[in-house]
Design a protein around this motif. Structure first.
Motif, PDB file in Angstrom:
ATOM      1  N   LYS A 155       0.847  -1.182   0.000  1.00 56.04           N
ATOM      2  CA  LYS A 155       0.000   0.000   0.000  1.00 56.04           C
ATOM      3  C   LYS A 155       0.892   1.244   0.000  1.00 56.04           C
ATOM      4  N   VAL A 157       1.195   5.349   0.669  1.00 51.46           N
ATOM      5  CA  VAL A 157       0.657   6.543   1.319  1.00 51.46           C
ATOM      6  C   VAL A 157       1.343   7.765   0.721  1.00 51.46           C
ATOM      7  N   LEU A 225       6.125   5.455   8.442  1.00 48.48           N
ATOM      8  CA  LEU A 225       5.317   4.672   7.504  1.00 48.48           C
ATOM      9  C   LEU A 225       6.158   3.590   6.832  1.00 48.48           C
ATOM     10  N   TYR A 230       4.756   0.396   4.694  1.00 49.97           N
ATOM     11  CA  TYR A 230       4.113   1.082   3.580  1.00 49.97           C
ATOM     12  C   TYR A 230       5.141   1.620   2.586  1.00 49.97           C
ATOM     13  N   VAL A 232       5.904   4.916   0.269  1.00 45.49           N
ATOM     14  CA  VAL A 232       5.582   6.322   0.527  1.00 45.49           C
ATOM     15  C   VAL A 232       5.864   7.158  -0.708  1.00 45.49           C
ATOM     16  N   ILE A 258      -3.764   6.326  -0.709  1.00 37.75           N
ATOM     17  CA  ILE A 258      -4.392   7.388   0.073  1.00 37.75           C
ATOM     18  C   ILE A 258      -3.491   8.612   0.045  1.00 37.75           C
ATOM     19  N   HIS A 259      -4.076   9.779   0.352  1.00 34.70           N
ATOM     20  CA  HIS A 259      -3.360  11.051   0.249  1.00 34.70           C
ATOM     21  C   HIS A 259      -3.563  11.844   1.542  1.00 34.70           C
ATOM     22  N   VAL A 363      -3.742   5.530   9.802  1.00 30.12           N
ATOM     23  CA  VAL A 363      -3.594   4.892   8.488  1.00 30.12           C
ATOM     24  C   VAL A 363      -3.859   3.397   8.606  1.00 30.12           C
TER      25      VAL A 363
END
Length: 374
Positions: A155, A157, A225, A230, A232, A258-259, A363
């Motif tokens: 994922k 971010v 993150l 994640y 980034v 996602i933002h 998150v």
């Protein structure tokens, strides 16, 4: 005669021959090895901030300098002549723990900086991206960090350090893709159809620029993150990135899941954290891409507030404030402007660490909730 005097002589000779415009682009020759002394350093197609960014060099990268006029240096990156700001170069090799990278290679952070990065690359705005034509400032680029952990989450971010675009306050972009007017006030009044491309932000009570704090916050959050597994997408890692709010949003739409845009409010009450929720205006919520995504925007914002609260951060009122934003109006992924305090709020390292812990928890909560729905 030193290099600079030789350069001035060449310019003078060229001017006498009517060729000054050509001569000023010729730098004195150098032949030395230098090292990048900034966390990240853009290398460009020409010796000016208006020139296109070709990529980014990391702290400690070793490059060969071939020319310099003092302010700008010409270096070789992957065999290509590029230009960097001379002030971010040093003749001294990095200290222990900041080993230099291979000569002329655009590399990820060194293992000492982030052991969780496998590789990184620059991400620019592409004309084929939906809504890209609405952007007015887009010569800069974001940086994508691919996680190298065995339990990489898969994922991405997007971390957007608010503000930090030189000249952004003198350019305006369309508030909504359909050309309709704003339905709430804010930095731009309700009823306006265009808004400042990127505002300069406020100044904290102690004199610190908001853009400096959002950048510091973004870097701390990035590392947490990455540690969590994640990938980034960093919109901004320097004091200036030439990407307006539309460009930032569209790049996030196409390269992240996602933002998160990081901000502090302009009030002076130390009121705590809240997110800009989607206005409960039927016309606004019926406009695409808002119509298809507003519920996910609000769900992400609520998760972030829950995470921040669980980590012991102060929350303002219900944790949400309705606001018609350019970011929300163009977002096609879950997207939130999160306000982490205001002018009177602390922004010490310890405070930012605590905020980052809360954001990561939020998150995680959001992705867990989405997985539970599938």
């Amino acid at each position: 005669m030193n290099q600079w005097n030789k350069y001035l002589k060449r310019v003078s000779q060229a001017a006498a021959g009517g060729a000054l415009a050509l001569a000023v682009t010729v730098f004195p020759a150098y032949a030395d090895t230098v090292y990048v002394k900034a966390d990240t350093l853009n290398y460009r197609s020409g010796p000016s901030l208006e020139s296109s960014v070709l990529g980014t060099l990391r702290l400690g990268t070793k490059v060969e300098r071939t020319e310099s006029n003092g302010e700008w240096s010409c270096v070789e990156v992957d065999g290509r002549k590029c230009y960097v700001a001379s002030q971010y170069l040093s003749s001294q090799a990095p200290s222990v723990g900041q080993k230099a990278a291979d000569s002329g290679k655009a590399v990820s952070q060194t293992p000492e900086e982030s052991p969780y990065v496998d590789k990184s690359w620059n991400v620019a705005l592409k004309s084929e991206y939906a809504y890209s034509s609405f952007s007015k400032i887009n010569s800069g680029s974001a940086i994508y960090y691919q996680n190298g952990k065995e339990n990489r989450k898969g994922k991405t971010v997007c971390v957007n350090a608010g503000h930090g675009t030189k000249g952004g306050g003198s350019v305006k972009t369309q508030c909504h893709p359909d050309g309709s007017a704003k339905v709430t006030g804010g930095t731009t009044n309700a009823g306006a159809v265009t808004a400042v491309a990127v505002s300069s932000g406020m100044t904290f009570s102690d004199g610190t620029a908001e853009s400096a704090v959002t950048l510091q916050m973004a870097k701390i959050l990035k590392n947490k993150l990455l540690e969590e597994g994640y990938d980034v997408l960093m919109i901004r890692e320097e004091s200036d990135v030439q990407l307006d709010n539309v460009a930032r949003t569209v790049i996030a739409n196409n390269n992240a899941d996602i933002h998160l845009a990081l901000h502090w409010d302009s009030t002076e009450k130390d009121k705590g954290c809240f997110f800009m929720s989607v206005p409960s205006n039927k016309t606004y919520r019926a406009m695409e891409p808002v119509a298809s995504h507003w519920q996910s925007h609000n769900a992400l914002g609520s998760s972030l507030i829950e995470g921040l609260k669980a980590a012991g951060n102060k929350i303002f009122s219900s944790g949400a404030m309705e606001m018609d934003l350019t970011q929300t109006s163009y977002s096609t992924i879950p997207s939130v402007d999160i306000e982490l305090g205001d002018k009177a709020s602390s922004h010490t390292d310890a405070t930012l660490e605590k905020l980052a812990e809360g954001l990561v928890a939020g998150v995680n909560q959001y992705f867990d909730s989405v997985a539970g729905e599938n």
